[in-house]
Design a protein around this motif. Structure first.
Motif, PDB file in Angstrom:
ATOM      1  N   SER A   1       0.912  -1.026   0.088  1.00 27.68           N
ATOM      2  CA  SER A   1      -0.171  -0.020  -0.126  1.00 27.68           C
ATOM      3  C   SER A   1       0.996   1.181   0.042  1.00 27.68           C
ATOM      4  O   SER A   1       0.482   2.447  -0.668  1.00 27.68           O
ATOM      5  N   TYR A   2       2.057   1.214   0.782  1.00 28.75           N
ATOM      6  CA  TYR A   2       3.010   2.263   0.891  1.00 28.75           C
ATOM      7  C   TYR A   2       3.448   2.639  -0.744  1.00 28.75           C
ATOM      8  O   TYR A   2       3.474   3.649  -1.214  1.00 28.75           O
ATOM      9  N   ASN A   3       3.688   1.573  -1.397  1.00 28.31           N
ATOM     10  CA  ASN A   3       4.461   1.789  -2.611  1.00 28.31           C
ATOM     11  C   ASN A   3       3.231   2.262  -3.976  1.00 28.31           C
ATOM     12  O   ASN A   3       3.607   3.162  -4.454  1.00 28.31           O
ATOM     13  N   CYS A   4       1.866   1.878  -3.523  1.00 28.97           N
ATOM     14  CA  CYS A   4       0.899   2.386  -4.291  1.00 28.97           C
ATOM     15  C   CYS A   4       0.740   3.812  -3.948  1.00 28.97           C
ATOM     16  O   CYS A   4       0.529   4.640  -5.019  1.00 28.97           O
ATOM     17  N   ILE A   5       0.667   4.318  -2.602  1.00 24.85           N
ATOM     18  CA  ILE A   5       0.613   5.781  -2.446  1.00 24.85           C
ATOM     19  C   ILE A   5       1.652   6.504  -2.844  1.00 24.85           C
ATOM     20  O   ILE A   5       1.540   7.481  -3.586  1.00 24.85           O
ATOM     21  N   ALA A   6       2.943   5.938  -2.930  1.00 29.32           N
ATOM     22  CA  ALA A   6       4.094   6.746  -3.501  1.00 29.32           C
ATOM     23  C   ALA A   6       3.815   6.747  -4.852  1.00 29.32           C
ATOM     24  O   ALA A   6       4.305   8.165  -5.317  1.00 29.32           O
ATOM     25  N   LYS A   7       3.439   5.721  -5.436  1.00 28.53           N
ATOM     26  CA  LYS A   7       3.292   6.022  -7.003  1.00 28.53           C
ATOM     27  C   LYS A   7       2.327   7.101  -7.371  1.00 28.53           C
ATOM     28  O   LYS A   7       2.378   8.071  -8.132  1.00 28.53           O
ATOM     29  N   ALA A   8       1.159   7.107  -6.594  1.00 33.30           N
ATOM     30  CA  ALA A   8       0.367   8.335  -6.741  1.00 33.30           C
ATOM     31  C   ALA A   8       0.883   9.591  -6.319  1.00 33.30           C
ATOM     32  O   ALA A   8       0.651  10.607  -7.150  1.00 33.30           O
ATOM     33  N   GLN A   9       1.467   9.628  -5.267  1.00 32.79           N
ATOM     34  CA  GLN A   9       2.332  10.987  -5.131  1.00 32.79           C
ATOM     35  C   GLN A   9       3.196  11.539  -6.246  1.00 32.79           C
ATOM     36  O   GLN A   9       3.250  12.665  -6.732  1.00 32.79           O
ATOM     37  N   LYS A  10       3.549  10.313  -6.861  1.00 35.65           N
ATOM     38  CA  LYS A  10       4.790  10.789  -7.897  1.00 35.65           C
ATOM     39  C   LYS A  10       4.070  11.156  -9.329  1.00 35.65           C
ATOM     40  O   LYS A  10       4.358  12.311  -9.899  1.00 35.65           O
ATOM     41  N   ILE A  11       2.815  10.807  -9.193  1.00 35.73           N
ATOM     42  CA  ILE A  11       1.935  11.267 -10.558  1.00 35.73           C
ATOM     43  C   ILE A  11       1.581  12.591 -10.126  1.00 35.73           C
ATOM     44  O   ILE A  11       1.560  13.498 -10.992  1.00 35.73           O
ATOM     45  N   ILE A  12       0.897  12.740  -8.996  1.00 33.64           N
ATOM     46  CA  ILE A  12       0.473  14.060  -8.517  1.00 33.64           C
ATOM     47  C   ILE A  12       1.914  15.197  -8.917  1.00 33.64           C
ATOM     48  O   ILE A  12       1.632  16.360  -9.300  1.00 33.64           O
ATOM     49  N   THR A  13       2.898  14.896  -8.302  1.00 33.48           N
ATOM     50  CA  THR A  13       4.140  15.594  -8.611  1.00 33.48           C
ATOM     51  C   THR A  13       4.397  16.103  -9.889  1.00 33.48           C
ATOM     52  O   THR A  13       4.764  17.159 -10.357  1.00 33.48           O
ATOM     53  N   SER A  14       4.090  15.010 -10.885  1.00 28.74           N
ATOM     54  CA  SER A  14       4.473  15.357 -12.352  1.00 28.74           C
ATOM     55  C   SER A  14       3.462  16.178 -12.814  1.00 28.74           C
ATOM     56  O   SER A  14       3.775  17.047 -13.660  1.00 28.74           O
ATOM     57  N   LEU A  15       2.127  16.140 -12.132  1.00 24.22           N
ATOM     58  CA  LEU A  15       1.036  17.022 -12.924  1.00 24.22           C
ATOM     59  C   LEU A  15       1.458  18.406 -12.333  1.00 24.22           C
ATOM     60  O   LEU A  15       1.376  19.327 -13.106  1.00 24.22           O
ATOM     61  N   ASN A  16       1.847  18.468 -11.200  1.00 22.10           N
ATOM     62  CA  ASN A  16       2.120  19.617 -10.689  1.00 22.10           C
ATOM     63  C   ASN A  16       3.324  20.290 -11.117  1.00 22.10           C
ATOM     64  O   ASN A  16       3.240  21.751 -11.668  1.00 22.10           O
ATOM     65  N   LEU A  17       4.439  19.686 -11.650  1.00 23.21           N
ATOM     66  CA  LEU A  17       5.509  20.264 -12.183  1.00 23.21           C
ATOM     67  C   LEU A  17       5.413  20.796 -13.716  1.00 23.21           C
ATOM     68  O   LEU A  17       6.166  21.394 -14.371  1.00 23.21           O
ATOM     69  N   SER A  18       4.122  20.029 -14.279  1.00 21.12           N
ATOM     70  CA  SER A  18       3.792  20.439 -15.638  1.00 21.12           C
ATOM     71  C   SER A  18       3.066  21.661 -15.873  1.00 21.12           C
ATOM     72  O   SER A  18       2.676  21.985 -16.912  1.00 21.12           O
ATOM     73  N   LEU A  19       2.518  22.390 -14.540  1.00 21.52           N
ATOM     74  CA  LEU A  19       1.863  23.350 -14.712  1.00 21.52           C
ATOM     75  C   LEU A  19       2.642  24.541 -15.294  1.00 21.52           C
ATOM     76  O   LEU A  19       3.720  24.699 -15.064  1.00 21.52           O
ATOM     77  N   ASP A  20       1.848  25.581 -16.277  1.00 18.28           N
ATOM     78  CA  ASP A  20       2.683  26.678 -16.526  1.00 18.28           C
ATOM     79  C   ASP A  20       1.964  28.067 -15.606  1.00 18.28           C
ATOM     80  O   ASP A  20       0.996  28.265 -15.708  1.00 18.28           O
ATOM     81  N   MET A  21       2.692  28.447 -14.690  1.00 16.07           N
ATOM     82  CA  MET A  21       2.278  29.215 -13.627  1.00 16.07           C
ATOM     83  C   MET A  21       2.145  30.683 -13.965  1.00 16.07           C
ATOM     84  O   MET A  21       1.474  31.527 -13.156  1.00 16.07           O
ATOM     85  N   GLN A  22       2.205  30.934 -15.403  1.00 16.67           N
ATOM     86  CA  GLN A  22       1.600  32.064 -15.888  1.00 16.67           C
ATOM     87  C   GLN A  22      -0.049  32.238 -15.978  1.00 16.67           C
ATOM     88  O   GLN A  22      -0.432  33.448 -16.003  1.00 16.67           O
TER      89      GLN A  22
END
Length: 130
Positions: free
Chosen positions: A50-71
């Protein structure tokens, strides 16, 4: 071996042919899958998995966050939302909180549905499969 290469090649092509909006939707779908699996695994007391699954979900959320254009103002709001989801996933992981995961799943689904609607509006031909 030849079939594995063909499968990988077709998978790569399928991903490369997606629009940016479709990629975001696929990422939300994968985050949704990982959070659902984590809930099931916590209930089965399979903590490491379960820890690994949550870590994967966090990694996805981080990827989505890093893809944002903050303008854009919406990106600032999404950044806050993604940070909230990331933090709460960590909290759910530490506390093995299935209810919190279910609440986050609802939020992830709402975001996914919003992006699906935006994709339909911005790319109507592609959304119909044309």
């Amino acid at each position: 071996m030849q079939y594995a290469n063909a499968y990988q090649e077709s998978k790569r092509y399928a991903i490369e042919s997606l629009s940016k909006g479709e990629v975001v939707i696929k990422l939300f779908e994968e985050a949704e899958k990982q959070v659902k699996m984590a809930s099931i695994l916590i209930e089965r007391e399979s903590i490491a998995k379960s820890y690994n699954c949550i870590a994967k979900a966090q990694k996805i959320i981080t990827s989505l966050n890093l893809s944002l254009d903050m303008q854009y103002p919406i990106s600032i709001e999404l950044n806050e939302m993604y940070n909230f989801i990331f933090d709460k996933l960590g909290e759910a992981n530490v506390n093995r909180d299935v209810q919190l995961l279910k609440d986050l799943l609802s939020l992830i689904n709402d975001l996914k549905d919003s992006f699906k609607e935006a994709e339909k509006i911005s790319n109507p031909k592609r959304s119909r499969g044309l």
